[in-house]
Design a protein around this motif. Structure first.
Motif, PDB file in Angstrom:
ATOM      1  N   ALA A 236       0.831  -1.205   0.000  1.00 55.04           N
ATOM      2  CA  ALA A 236       0.000   0.000   0.000  1.00 55.04           C
ATOM      3  C   ALA A 236       0.868   1.258   0.000  1.00 55.04           C
ATOM      4  CB  ALA A 236      -0.929  -0.008   1.211  1.00 55.04           C
ATOM      5  N   GLU A 237       1.928   1.231   0.782  1.00 54.48           N
ATOM      6  CA  GLU A 237       2.839   2.380   0.838  1.00 54.48           C
ATOM      7  C   GLU A 237       3.589   2.537  -0.483  1.00 54.48           C
ATOM      8  OE1 GLU A 237       5.147   5.463   3.092  1.00 54.48           O
ATOM      9  OE2 GLU A 237       3.095   4.766   2.852  1.00 54.48           O
ATOM     10  N   TYR A 238       3.982   1.427  -1.078  1.00 52.00           N
ATOM     11  CA  TYR A 238       4.718   1.485  -2.340  1.00 52.00           C
ATOM     12  C   TYR A 238       3.846   2.036  -3.470  1.00 52.00           C
ATOM     13  CZ  TYR A 238       7.980   0.134  -6.018  1.00 52.00           C
ATOM     14  OH  TYR A 238       8.865   0.161  -7.073  1.00 52.00           O
ATOM     15  N   GLU A 239       2.562   1.743  -3.413  1.00 49.72           N
ATOM     16  CA  GLU A 239       1.637   2.293  -4.400  1.00 49.72           C
ATOM     17  C   GLU A 239       1.616   3.815  -4.318  1.00 49.72           C
ATOM     18  OE1 GLU A 239      -3.110   1.939  -5.450  1.00 49.72           O
ATOM     19  OE2 GLU A 239      -2.093   0.187  -4.626  1.00 49.72           O
ATOM     20  N   LYS A 240       1.668   4.342  -3.099  1.00 51.50           N
ATOM     21  CA  LYS A 240       1.728   5.804  -2.905  1.00 51.50           C
ATOM     22  C   LYS A 240       3.052   6.352  -3.432  1.00 51.50           C
ATOM     23  CE  LYS A 240      -0.991   5.740   1.394  1.00 51.50           C
ATOM     24  NZ  LYS A 240      -0.910   5.993   2.854  1.00 51.50           N
ATOM     25  N   VAL A 241       4.122   5.635  -3.179  1.00 49.88           N
ATOM     26  CA  VAL A 241       5.445   6.046  -3.667  1.00 49.88           C
ATOM     27  C   VAL A 241       5.438   6.161  -5.185  1.00 49.88           C
ATOM     28  CG1 VAL A 241       7.838   5.256  -3.968  1.00 49.88           C
ATOM     29  CG2 VAL A 241       6.765   5.154  -1.710  1.00 49.88           C
ATOM     30  N   CYS A 242       4.887   5.158  -5.850  1.00 46.28           N
ATOM     31  CA  CYS A 242       4.834   5.156  -7.312  1.00 46.28           C
ATOM     32  C   CYS A 242       3.983   6.300  -7.841  1.00 46.28           C
ATOM     33  CB  CYS A 242       4.286   3.827  -7.817  1.00 46.28           C
ATOM     34  SG  CYS A 242       5.408   2.431  -7.534  1.00 46.28           S
ATOM     35  N   PHE A 243       2.866   6.547  -7.193  1.00 40.17           N
ATOM     36  CA  PHE A 243       1.980   7.652  -7.577  1.00 40.17           C
ATOM     37  C   PHE A 243       2.736   8.981  -7.464  1.00 40.17           C
ATOM     38  CE2 PHE A 243      -1.078  10.987  -6.685  1.00 40.17           C
ATOM     39  CZ  PHE A 243      -2.113  10.739  -7.584  1.00 40.17           C
ATOM     40  N   ASN A 244       3.414   9.177  -6.340  1.00 36.26           N
ATOM     41  CA  ASN A 244       4.155  10.426  -6.118  1.00 36.26           C
ATOM     42  C   ASN A 244       5.306  10.580  -7.098  1.00 36.26           C
ATOM     43  OD1 ASN A 244       2.456  11.022  -4.000  1.00 36.26           O
ATOM     44  ND2 ASN A 244       3.885  10.389  -2.397  1.00 36.26           N
ATOM     45  N   ARG A 245       5.952   9.460  -7.439  1.00 34.21           N
ATOM     46  CA  ARG A 245       7.067   9.511  -8.378  1.00 34.21           C
ATOM     47  C   ARG A 245       6.593   9.966  -9.764  1.00 34.21           C
ATOM     48  NH1 ARG A 245      12.543   7.536  -9.300  1.00 34.21           N
ATOM     49  NH2 ARG A 245      12.547   7.408  -7.036  1.00 34.21           N
ATOM     50  N   VAL A 246       5.499   9.390 -10.222  1.00 35.06           N
ATOM     51  CA  VAL A 246       4.960   9.775 -11.525  1.00 35.06           C
ATOM     52  C   VAL A 246       4.494  11.231 -11.505  1.00 35.06           C
ATOM     53  CG1 VAL A 246       3.092   9.360 -13.185  1.00 35.06           C
ATOM     54  CG2 VAL A 246       4.340   7.425 -12.185  1.00 35.06           C
ATOM     55  N   LYS A 247       3.852  11.633 -10.426  1.00 24.31           N
ATOM     56  CA  LYS A 247       3.379  13.016 -10.312  1.00 24.31           C
ATOM     57  C   LYS A 247       4.544  14.002 -10.366  1.00 24.31           C
ATOM     58  CE  LYS A 247       0.346  15.943  -7.492  1.00 24.31           C
ATOM     59  NZ  LYS A 247      -0.525  15.981  -6.286  1.00 24.31           N
TER      60      LYS A 247
END
Length: 330
Positions: A236-247
């Motif tokens: 769940a945390e990694y999904e947020k990391v990926c979202f923030n990275r793309v953003k």
């Protein structure tokens, strides 16, 4: 290659949303103090410019502050983008640090800009051909630290005879070739540029030429880590990391809604951005340990430089604590 790689931390000095630069740097102090307690070998800071969410634009100044707040952990730049500066000024800066904090200072050297091209040319005033002089600049820097200056009549004071350890940073065959030729340790930026990891480290080890600085090859490889109490929490945390990275990468200079970011995440562009995180250990302590063992072998690494992939400071600290337990640091 050592049986069990050392672990070190790469601190990007992130400014979280709603936070000041001062608060970010205070957190970097806490991170270094905790890393020292947990037994990490070193912590490095990266030279970035004109990035609203990163406070490490001046690694030497930051290292000086954190050195005063810690006792034993090694501190360094990972790295200084040498073509942005004169080697003499860097020798004076890191010579000063070496005198203030003996046997604790490292100097990783890269040739990338560390910023956008507009900032590079207009604000940093970097010469368009500066990167081509990188090998000569490294030699000049070595001369200042060793007391064998290549510039007649000029010494770095402080700096002379401090013998600050130099590390060549890279993500291509160029850095591997130079580090091997000069007999210096090599740090590969596989935490964000994974493509040439195996070929570069293999070339470096095969072609390494012993030097006064180093008798045998030494490889540091960057890897992302997100350790959590459960696999579900880590995912769940990694999904947020990926979202923030793309953003962050896709939204430079413009505002993107969450819906727009989600669309980009699922696009070819988004996948290219996420491919930068190819080498990421995500999961429980056992899962992270297993991943890092395999990564160490793949990279032929003596040391792993960890980029902690968490979205809050508390999570970063917990991540780092779990990783120390996973790797049995003392």
């Amino acid at each position: 290659m050592t049986e069990h790689a050392k672990l070190s931390i790469l601190d990007f000095c992130t400014i979280y949303e709603g936070e000041t630069a001062s608060q970010s740097m205070a957190r970097s102090v806490e991170l270094a103090q905790e890393a020292e307690k947990l037994g990490y070998s070193r912590i490095w800071y990266t030279e970035h410019h004109n990035m609203p969410n990163i406070t490490s634009s001046s690694p030497a100044v930051l290292i000086s502050h954190i050195g005063a707040k810690t006792n034993t952990i090694r501190l360094g730049a990972g790295g200084v983008m040498l073509p942005n500066h004169s080697p003499y000024v860097i020798a004076e800066q890191f010579g000063t640090l070496a005198e203030l904090y003996p046997n604790r200072i490292d100097l990783g050297l890269g040739r990338a800009p560390g910023t956008d091209m507009h900032t590079l040319g207009r604000a940093l005033r970097r010469d368009a051909h500066a990167a081509e002089r990188f090998p000569e600049d490294v030699r000049e820097l070595q001369g200042y630290f060793s007391g064998k200056s290549v510039v007649p009549g000029v010494q770095a004071i402080p700096g002379v005879n401090t013998h600050v350890p130099l590390y060549i940073l890279g993500s291509s065959m160029f850095g591997a070739s130079l580090a091997a030729k000069y007999g210096l340790p090599y740090a590969f930026a596989s935490h964000f540029a994974p493509t040439h990891l195996e070929s570069a480290t293999a070339y470096y080890r095969t072609n390494f030429q012993p030097s006064e600085a180093l008798s045998e090859p030494y490889v540091i490889a960057g890897v992302n880590v997100l350790a959590a109490d459960t696999k579900e929490a880590a995912d769940a945390e990694y999904e947020k990391v990926c979202f923030n990275r793309v953003k962050a990468f896709a939204g430079r200079g413009k505002h993107l809604t969450d819906q727009q970011v989600e669309q980009i995440v699922n696009s070819h562009q988004g996948q290219q951005i996420l491919d930068m995180l190819q080498y990421s250990a995500v999961g429980t302590t056992d899962e992270v340990h297993e991943y890092l063992e395999g990564f160490q072998k793949k990279a032929q690494a003596d040391e792993l430089m960890i980029s902690l992939q968490s979205t809050t400071h508390d999570n970063v600290l917990h991540n780092m604590d779990l990783l120390a337990k996973a790797w049995d640091l003392h």
